[in-house]
Design an enzyme around this catalytic site. Structure first.
Site, mmCIF file in Angstrom:
data_model
loop_
_atom_site.group_PDB
_atom_site.id
_atom_site.type_symbol
_atom_site.label_atom_id
_atom_site.label_comp_id
_atom_site.label_asym_id
_atom_site.label_seq_id
_atom_site.Cartn_x
_atom_site.Cartn_y
_atom_site.Cartn_z
ATOM 1 C CE LYS A 126 -3.090 -2.569 3.021
ATOM 2 N NZ LYS A 126 -3.653 -2.610 4.387
ATOM 3 C CG HIS A 156 -5.858 19.659 4.505
ATOM 4 N ND1 HIS A 156 -5.967 20.147 5.787
ATOM 5 C CD2 HIS A 156 -4.844 18.749 4.542
ATOM 6 C CE1 HIS A 156 -5.069 19.553 6.554
ATOM 7 N NE2 HIS A 156 -4.377 18.705 5.837
ATOM 8 N NE ARG A 208 -10.042 10.275 10.095
ATOM 9 C CZ ARG A 208 -10.354 8.991 9.892
ATOM 10 N NH1 ARG A 208 -10.607 8.551 8.684
ATOM 11 N NH2 ARG A 208 -10.384 8.147 10.904
ATOM 12 N NE ARG A 233 -9.031 -3.852 10.424
ATOM 13 C CZ ARG A 233 -8.195 -3.629 9.429
ATOM 14 N NH1 ARG A 233 -7.049 -4.231 9.386
ATOM 15 N NH2 ARG A 233 -8.527 -2.796 8.460
#
Ligand code: ZN
Length: 279
Positions: free
Chosen positions: A59, A101, A119, A269
């Site tokens: 990732k 942002h 975040r 999870r």
């Protein structure tokens, strides 16, 4: 959270914009994005270096420089934004009330690449080499690499007693699979996410391997149509729900047997599966 297909789509779309470009200046708006590394060090490291390529492992998005590399991890909602020039960046970045942002921006000899995560979980790090980065070094085989074969998967499954779902999420074994595509691959392979990894026969492992690869390839096609638009700060991947068979389909009928998809908790999870046809 972007998983392998999303990051691969970003990498492929970014490559033509950055390959061969020189980094002229690094703009730091929110130093948290480089933590625990120092933002001034990132600037010093990257400025005047040339980007040879954009690549990906698991990732992680990597900008391979003529010396060293910049590693980006999007975590939950990190994203890239493209500006035509430094003046456009400075005019739009973090200007209230309706500014864009941006945490870190790499001003190139043509265009500016911004990294943003409202975040502030996403990170931009710099390393002298792939091996110098502990998180990259700890990654297992990329799930779309040629070396990821049915026998590789079977050997690793046989050596683990962990539930299949947790095994698939472990990036040190296979890199790139997260919560969404692990649930999907297990649904396609008709395997119960709670089943111990070492209980799979060679045939089961081959089925799981096929499911992982085809789920990731299908998702990648979807992520490239339409391809990421870095000019639009609101942009996000569309249409993925069309291909999902288990993830976030709690209570909806299983597309195979018609019984309700269930949400179960595993290792803190949620995962989604059909307890009737996943054994
Ligand atoms: Zn079913």
């Amino acid at each position: 959270m972007p998983e392998l297909p999303e990051v691969e789509a970003v990498t492929r779309s970014l490559r033509p914009l950055v390959r061969g470009r020189r980094i002229c200046c690094v703009h730091i708006f929110h130093p948290i994005a480089t933590k625990p590394q120092s933002p001034t060090r990132l600037a010093k490291f990257a400025e005047r270096r040339r980007i040879l390529d954009a690549s990906r492992h698991g990732k992680y998005l990597l900008l391979v420089l003529d010396r060293g590399l910049i590693e980006m991890h999007f975590r939950f909602d990190g994203q890239l934004i493209w500006f035509r020039s430094a003046s456009e960046l400075l005019r739009r970045a973090n200007q209230s009330p309706d500014g864009v942002h941006v945490d870190v921006a790499l001003e190139l000899d043509k265009g500016v690449l911004g990294f943003a995560d409202q975040r502030h979980f996403g990170r931009v790090h710099h390393w002298e080499s792939f091996e110098a980065c502990p998180s990259l070094r700890a990654l297992g085989l990329d799930a779309l690499s040629r070396e990821f074969t049915p026998s590789f998967l079977h050997a690793h499954l046989s050596a683990s007693r962990r539930p299949l779902k947790e095994f698939l999420l472990d990036q040190s074994k296979i890199a790139g699979i997260g919560n969404i595509y692990s649930a999907e691959a297990l649904w396609h392979a008709r395997l119960d996410p709670r089943r111990p990894a070492n209980s799979l026969s060679r045939t089961d492992s081959a089925k799981l391997h096929k499911a992982i690869v085809s789920v990731l390839r299908r998702a990648l096609e979807c992520c490239l149509d339409p391809a990421p638009d870095f000019r639009d700060p609101q942009w996000w991947f569309q249409g993925l729900e069309k291909i999902l068979r288990a993830y976030q389909r709690e209570g909806l009928p299983c597309r195979r047997c018609g019984r309700a998809i269930r949400r179960i908790e595993q290792g803190g999870r949620s995962t989604y599966c059909c307890l009737h046809c996943q054994k």
